[in-house]
Design a protein around this motif. Structure first.
Motif, short mmCIF file in Angstrom:
data_model
loop_
_atom_site.label_atom_id
_atom_site.label_comp_id
_atom_site.label_asym_id
_atom_site.label_seq_id
_atom_site.Cartn_x
_atom_site.Cartn_y
_atom_site.Cartn_z
N LEU A 194 0.81 -1.21 0.00
CA LEU A 194 0.00 0.00 0.00
C LEU A 194 0.85 1.27 0.00
N ILE A 195 2.13 1.16 0.41
CA ILE A 195 3.01 2.33 0.46
C ILE A 195 3.22 2.92 -0.94
N PRO A 196 3.68 2.14 -1.93
CA PRO A 196 3.82 2.73 -3.27
C PRO A 196 2.49 3.17 -3.86
N THR A 197 1.42 2.43 -3.54
CA THR A 197 0.10 2.82 -4.04
C THR A 197 -0.28 4.21 -3.55
N MET A 246 7.19 6.95 -8.31
CA MET A 246 5.77 6.87 -7.97
C MET A 246 5.05 8.18 -8.32
N LEU A 247 5.67 9.30 -7.96
CA LEU A 247 5.06 10.58 -8.28
C LEU A 247 4.94 10.76 -9.80
N VAL A 302 15.74 10.34 -11.87
CA VAL A 302 15.85 8.93 -11.46
C VAL A 302 16.97 8.24 -12.23
N ILE A 303 16.98 8.42 -13.55
CA ILE A 303 17.95 7.73 -14.39
C ILE A 303 19.38 8.17 -14.11
N THR A 327 14.61 7.39 -5.09
CA THR A 327 14.30 6.72 -6.34
C THR A 327 12.83 6.35 -6.45
N VAL A 328 12.35 5.58 -5.50
CA VAL A 328 10.98 5.09 -5.58
C VAL A 328 9.96 6.22 -5.48
#
Length: 300
Positions: free
Chosen positions: A9-12, A200-201, A39-40, A195-196
């Motif tokens: 649920l965190i990334p969601t 996600m955003l 990110v890249i 990164t994540v």
């Protein structure tokens, strides 16, 4: 210890935040390109370096990255057959193939494996995820070639691709037991942790729920490949080969992870159908709430 559902649920939630930022006008859909570039070039290489430099390497763990590569390729082949049967164009075909091939064995895979199997399981998960940056580079170079890049451009893209250097320097640091110290280590850690959230955003900025309905059939097919077929293949194959223990458990669990968020980075960078990719990832993550719970129950 958090449950598997809580971890997923965190990334969601971060995806939802990105979507709300877009709806409120705080960020624009095109801002996802800037976030992907960060990110890249910065955060992902730092994450890769830290994971590789700290891993404990044993020869017996070699089967894990091999399994990861094979499952990734199998997913891509199945997706290609599906797209061929539907007579999809080149862009849509490669979008679905990349979505089926890229596994979220890092962000979602690490914490879930740690929560279920502890530190020993986490070490196995790291090795399963070891080839992910290499696959990311390989698929990126293939996409350059497929969509108009010549050989020189492919080589240049590969040599200047920062995640690749994260892999190289991470392995070197591991071999020489490099200790970065507080300042460098903390800096890399902060960059790695970004990164994540950035991915996600970025995903949230590109999401359109009307697209989810539009692309539902393709999203469900990719989810079936990623969440059901892939772990089933590993489960059956390892059972026939009498491979047991932590290698078996982690391989099955990691093979059943949803589509990697980095697949969206590839979609945006190489001008694939990022709206389709966003819809696939969203549906994939939501369905994985159910499937991962089932796989954990089965292998425990």
């Amino acid at each position: 210890m958090a449950s598997a559902i809580e971890i997923i649920l965190i990334p969601t939630l971060m995806i939802v935040i990105g979507y709300l930022f877009k709806r409120l006008g705080i960020l624009k859909p095109q801002d996802s390109n800037v976030l992907s570039s960060i990110v890249i070039t910065v955060s992902m290489p730092a994450m890769i370096f830290l994971n590789l430099s700290k891993a404990t390497i044993h020869p017996s763990l070699g089967i894990l990255p091999i399994t990861s590569i094979i499952i990734s390729v199998i997913g891509m082949i199945i997706a290609y057959a599906y797209c061929k049967s539907r007579s999809y164009d080149k862009i849509k075909t490669w979008t679905i193939m990349i979505a089926a091939a890229m596994m979220n064995t890092g962000f979602i895979g690490y914490p879930i494996t740690l929560g279920v199997f502890g530190e020993e399981g986490l070490i196995h998960a790291i090795f399963f995820d070891l080839v992910t940056p290499i696959l990311f580079v390989a698929y990126g170079m293939i996409l350059v070639r497929e969509f108009g890049g010549d050989r020189k451009r492919v080589i240049r893209e590969g040599l200047t691709f920062m995640p690749l250097w994260g892999v190289i320097f991470g392995l070197i640091a591991n071999a020489v037991h490099f200790q970065p110290g507080y300042v460098i280590g903390s800096t890399l850690n902060y960059l790695s942790e970004s990164t994540v959230p950035l991915i996600m955003l970025s995903l949230g900025l590109t999401i359109n729920f009307r697209d989810v309905k539009k692309y539902m059939s393709d999203s469900v097919v990719v989810s079936a490949i990623r969440l059901l077929i892939a772990p089933c293949i590993v489960f059956i194959t390892f059972s026939l080969l009498h491979i047991t223990g932590m290698v078996f458990d982690v391989s099955v669990l990691e093979s059943g992870m949803s589509t990697a968020m980095t697949a969206l980075v590839l979609a945006i960078t190489y001008k694939l159908d990022d709206r389709l990719m966003s819809s696939i990832i969203l549906v994939d993550v939501l369905l994985s709430l159910i499937t991962l719970t089932c796989w954990i129950s089965l292998i425990m």
